[in-house]
Scaffold this active site. Structure first.
Site, short mmCIF file in Angstrom:
data_model
loop_
_atom_site.label_atom_id
_atom_site.label_comp_id
_atom_site.label_asym_id
_atom_site.label_seq_id
_atom_site.Cartn_x
_atom_site.Cartn_y
_atom_site.Cartn_z
N LYS A 1 -13.45 -5.56 9.91
CA LYS A 1 -14.07 -4.55 9.03
C LYS A 1 -15.52 -4.29 9.44
O LYS A 1 -15.95 -3.13 9.48
CB LYS A 1 -13.98 -5.02 7.58
CG LYS A 1 -12.53 -5.04 7.06
CD LYS A 1 -12.43 -5.79 5.74
CE LYS A 1 -11.02 -5.78 5.17
NZ LYS A 1 -10.86 -6.74 4.07
N LYS B 1 -6.76 -1.70 9.41
CA LYS B 1 -8.04 -2.07 10.05
C LYS B 1 -7.86 -2.57 11.48
O LYS B 1 -8.72 -2.35 12.33
CB LYS B 1 -8.79 -3.12 9.23
CG LYS B 1 -8.01 -4.39 8.99
CD LYS B 1 -8.66 -5.30 7.97
CE LYS B 1 -7.66 -6.34 7.51
NZ LYS B 1 -6.87 -5.95 6.37
N VAL C 1 0.84 -1.21 0.00
CA VAL C 1 0.00 0.00 0.00
C VAL C 1 0.88 1.26 0.00
O VAL C 1 0.61 2.22 -0.74
CB VAL C 1 -0.98 0.00 1.20
CG1 VAL C 1 -1.86 1.25 1.16
CG2 VAL C 1 -1.86 -1.25 1.18
N GLU D 1 -10.46 5.74 5.42
CA GLU D 1 -11.30 5.21 4.34
C GLU D 1 -10.83 3.84 3.84
O GLU D 1 -11.63 2.95 3.55
CB GLU D 1 -11.31 6.21 3.16
CG GLU D 1 -12.19 5.83 2.01
CD GLU D 1 -13.64 5.63 2.41
OE1 GLU D 1 -14.31 6.61 2.70
OE2 GLU D 1 -14.10 4.47 2.46
N1 HSE Z 1 -6.94 -10.06 2.87
C1 HSE Z 1 -7.87 -9.04 2.55
C2 HSE Z 1 -8.87 -9.59 1.55
C3 HSE Z 1 -7.16 -7.84 2.00
O1 HSE Z 1 -8.71 -10.71 1.06
O2 HSE Z 1 -9.88 -8.94 1.28
C4 HSE Z 1 -7.86 -6.54 2.21
O3 HSE Z 1 -8.06 -6.22 3.55
#
Ligand code: HSE
Length: 400
Positions: free
Chosen positions: A199, A99, A11, A123
């Site tokens: 999440k 996260k 990232v 975000e």
């Molecule tokens: N490991 C996560 C996924 C990456 O597969 O969605 C993004 O958080």
């Protein structure tokens, strides 16, 4: 505006690329130019353009008064938490994709940002490139949120899609996904549902303005989903997805991650492969859907840089985010009304029919010796009690 990036991984290097590839466009939107003054990483990157701004010591960044925004893309709780807290306390805004950090310390870090009239923006922490945090904070501010349901993990959505399309079992698809680098060598965070759990903890905290602890969320992953489960679903015009859901029922909030059998009319039915999507249901608005890439270098970097633009636009002014550190007590899953798809040995058909109100029966080509059915909606504790009297081959919550 001078900014610093903490972490030059996937990232971080994406953020470096995005900011440097469209500086005029970003400056126009932010109101001033954005220049990366530092990138922090323990490693060296010989020959990479990052070399010119690479540092190994966080104190250089946090003590530089020229740096107004810090971009934290290291991942993990520590040292990210200590760095972010110190940066906010020193009056810098922070944008993060992390996260774990946001789910655990979001409320506290937002409070510090508010006191300092700076911003803590995240975000990219949920569903990568899909705008969902800003819509929840700034657009969907009138409605009572009745439900947030997302396909929030690309790895598991990819695995389930491949199991369905190729008629393969979980282990085979996982091994293939690992060989191709789509799934982590240690896939637990994804396949056991913890990534989606963090999440949905963040989204639920924002939807209800209080702290939802990740540890309180009921979490089931996809390891127990078999190709036979999917074969029944397909034959019945349905599919199985890993849903991260929270919903308010009679003033109580439930939150969970679990596979769910859904039919074609469900808004999330067509979300396949690595894609993510989030359905939000408001009392005035009805349903809204957000769809896109939930991971990957550039989609995630795009969301991070959109936060940087927001932070630059709002220097010295905190953008309100309602997320109180008071804990939201989640409702007991046993009281949630659910329907279940259930498979038992054929010999237990009569007993199953005695124990449950069968709404529908399933058959699948080539599968014999089993009885597969859909229960009516019932409290989950009652389902567990009745199912305990049978030799259940599988049971999956269903919205059919
Ligand atoms: N490991 C996560 C996924 C990456 O597969 O969605 C993004 O958080």
């Amino acid at each position: 505006m001078k900014v610093a990036i903490l972490g030059y991984g996937t990232v971080g290097s994406g953020v470096f690329e995005v900011i440097n590839s469209n500086p005029e466009g970003i400056a126009r939107r932010a109101g001033e130019e954005i220049e990366i003054k530092y990138v922090l990483d323990l490693r060296e990157f010989p020959g990479d353009p990052v070399e010119k701004v690479l540092v190994h010591d966080f104190s250089r960044i946090v003590n530089d008064p020229e740096v107004g925004v810090i971009i934290e893309v290291m991942g993990g709780v520590e040292p990210a938490y200590s760095f972010v807290k110190e940066a906010l306390l020193k009056g810098k805004s922070v944008c993060t994709s992390n996260k774990e950090l946001v789910a655990k310390h979001g409320a506290e870090l937002l409070e510090i940002a508010k006191q300092k009239k700076e911003n803590f923006l995240f975000e990219a922490s949920v569903a990568g490139g899909i705008p969902i945090i800003r819509p929840l904070n700034q657009s969907l501010t009138v409605d009572e949120i009745q439900e947030v349901t997302g396909i929030l993990n690309g790895t598991t959505n990819y695995i389930l899609t491949k199991m369905r399309d190729e008629g393969l079992d979980f282990d085979v698809v996982l091994a293939d996904a690992q060989a191709k680098g789509y799934a982590e060598r240690n896939p637990a965070a994804d396949v056991d549902g913890y990534d989606a759990g963090r999440k949905i903890a963040i989204l639920t905290s924002l939807a209800y303005g209080m702290q939802v602890d990740f540890e309180d969320i009921y979490i089931e992953g996809i390891r127990n989903i078999s190709k036979n489960d999917i074969a029944y679903a397909l034959a019945g015009g349905a599919d199985i997805k890993l849903f991260a859901t929270s919903c308010a029922v009679d003033g109580r909030v439930y939150a969970m991650v679990a596979p769910r059998m859904i039919n074609r009319s469900h808004p999330l039915y067509s979300v396949n492969d690595v894609f993510n999507a989030i359905l939000v249901r408001g009392n005035f608005l009805g349903d809204v859907m957000f769809y896109g890439k939930g991971a990957g270098k550039l989609p995630t970097a795009s969301a991070v840089v959109s936060d940087v633009v927001d932070a630059v636009k709002h220097q010295g002014k905190h953008v309100m985010t309602i997320w109180n550190s008071r804990k939201l007590e989640l409702a007991d899953m046993g009281t949630l009304m659910s329907k279940f798809f259930v498979r038992v040995p054929q010999s237990q058909k009569a007993k199953a029919q005695e124990l449950f109100k069968v709404e529908r029966e399933f058959t699948a080509p080539g599968i014999e010796g089993e009885y597969a059915f859909l229960t009516s909606a019932m409290p989950e504790s009652e389902f567990d009690q009745a199912a305990g009297q049978l030799k259940v081959l599988s049971r999956i919550r269903a919205e059919l």
